[in-house]
Scaffold this motif. Sequence first.
Motif, PDB file in Angstrom:
ATOM      1  N   SER A 194      81.797  -2.206  33.507  1.00  0.00           N
ATOM      2  CA  SER A 194      82.481  -2.975  32.558  1.00  0.00           C
ATOM      3  C   SER A 194      81.675  -2.503  31.337  1.00  0.00           C
ATOM      4  O   SER A 194      80.511  -1.686  31.422  1.00  0.00           O
ATOM      5  N   LEU A 195      82.012  -3.167  30.139  1.00  0.00           N
ATOM      6  CA  LEU A 195      81.467  -2.535  28.639  1.00  0.00           C
ATOM      7  C   LEU A 195      80.111  -3.091  28.927  1.00  0.00           C
ATOM      8  O   LEU A 195      79.133  -2.679  28.312  1.00  0.00           O
ATOM      9  N   MET A 196      79.556  -4.067  29.506  1.00  0.00           N
ATOM     10  CA  MET A 196      78.229  -4.587  29.642  1.00  0.00           C
ATOM     11  C   MET A 196      77.574  -4.114  30.780  1.00  0.00           C
ATOM     12  O   MET A 196      76.316  -4.406  31.021  1.00  0.00           O
ATOM     13  N   GLY A 197      78.076  -2.911  31.695  1.00  0.00           N
ATOM     14  CA  GLY A 197      77.299  -2.262  32.597  1.00  0.00           C
ATOM     15  C   GLY A 197      77.942  -2.329  33.937  1.00  0.00           C
ATOM     16  O   GLY A 197      79.287  -2.658  33.854  1.00  0.00           O
ATOM     17  N   GLY A 198      77.299  -2.067  34.859  1.00  0.00           N
ATOM     18  CA  GLY A 198      77.948  -1.882  36.137  1.00  0.00           C
ATOM     19  C   GLY A 198      77.168  -2.528  37.219  1.00  0.00           C
ATOM     20  O   GLY A 198      75.891  -2.845  37.133  1.00  0.00           O
ATOM     21  N   GLY A 199      77.802  -2.998  38.449  1.00  0.00           N
ATOM     22  CA  GLY A 199      76.988  -3.561  39.354  1.00  0.00           C
ATOM     23  C   GLY A 199      77.522  -3.515  40.659  1.00  0.00           C
ATOM     24  O   GLY A 199      78.778  -3.454  40.645  1.00  0.00           O
ATOM     25  N   PHE A 200      77.074  -3.813  41.583  1.00  0.00           N
ATOM     26  CA  PHE A 200      77.395  -3.970  43.015  1.00  0.00           C
ATOM     27  C   PHE A 200      78.005  -5.297  43.186  1.00  0.00           C
ATOM     28  O   PHE A 200      77.442  -6.331  42.539  1.00  0.00           O
ATOM     29  N   THR A 201      79.439  -5.639  43.523  1.00  0.00           N
ATOM     30  CA  THR A 201      79.769  -6.960  44.039  1.00  0.00           C
ATOM     31  C   THR A 201      79.905  -7.401  45.725  1.00  0.00           C
ATOM     32  O   THR A 201      80.476  -6.180  46.320  1.00  0.00           O
ATOM     33  N   ILE A 202      79.835  -8.441  46.063  1.00  0.00           N
ATOM     34  CA  ILE A 202      79.798  -8.579  47.495  1.00  0.00           C
ATOM     35  C   ILE A 202      80.706  -9.739  47.796  1.00  0.00           C
ATOM     36  O   ILE A 202      80.359 -10.809  47.102  1.00  0.00           O
ATOM     37  N   GLU A 203      81.711  -9.581  48.383  1.00  0.00           N
ATOM     38  CA  GLU A 203      82.771 -10.600  48.663  1.00  0.00           C
ATOM     39  C   GLU A 203      82.630 -10.975  50.313  1.00  0.00           C
ATOM     40  O   GLU A 203      83.219 -10.253  51.053  1.00  0.00           O
ATOM     41  N   ASN A 204      81.917 -12.234  50.653  1.00  0.00           N
ATOM     42  CA  ASN A 204      81.708 -12.533  52.131  1.00  0.00           C
ATOM     43  C   ASN A 204      82.775 -13.719  52.431  1.00  0.00           C
ATOM     44  O   ASN A 204      82.587 -14.828  51.883  1.00  0.00           O
ATOM     45  N   PRO A 205      83.776 -13.456  53.330  1.00  0.00           N
ATOM     46  CA  PRO A 205      84.524 -14.401  53.739  1.00  0.00           C
ATOM     47  C   PRO A 205      83.882 -15.722  54.465  1.00  0.00           C
ATOM     48  O   PRO A 205      84.346 -16.765  54.813  1.00  0.00           O
TER      49      PRO A 205
END
Length: 121
Positions: free
Chosen positions: A85-96
């Motif tokens: 994004s404009l603010m930077g990047g990062g990993f996202t984790i979606e755990n059901p």
Amino acid sequence: MTQLLNLSEAAAYRVKEMMEHNGEQGSFLRVSVNGGGCSGLTYGMGFDAEQNASDQLLELHGVKIVVSSEDTDILAGTEIDYKESLMGGGFTIENPNAIASCGCGTSFRTAKKAGNPASCD
């Protein structure tokens, strides 16, 4: 049967970039669950040169991933992505399997494992 976890192409690309930058080519990406955080459990991701006998091994988009057999129930069906994004990047984790998370956004718990909650600072 639910796949243990999924690594998006964007996340795999970023992991490979990080491996190359850190001289970790040939290493495994270890995805883990650790005790701590406001809700009791936190995610861990790092490079590991070795696979343990009890590890589950996956290869997704050219990245070899290891997960301890102790963490497989907690991580089953988890989606790992990388977003810019404009603010930077990062990993996202979606755990059901996560039934609660803290306001910090870094801690969670599941119905089967609460972990060891600690105060948020």
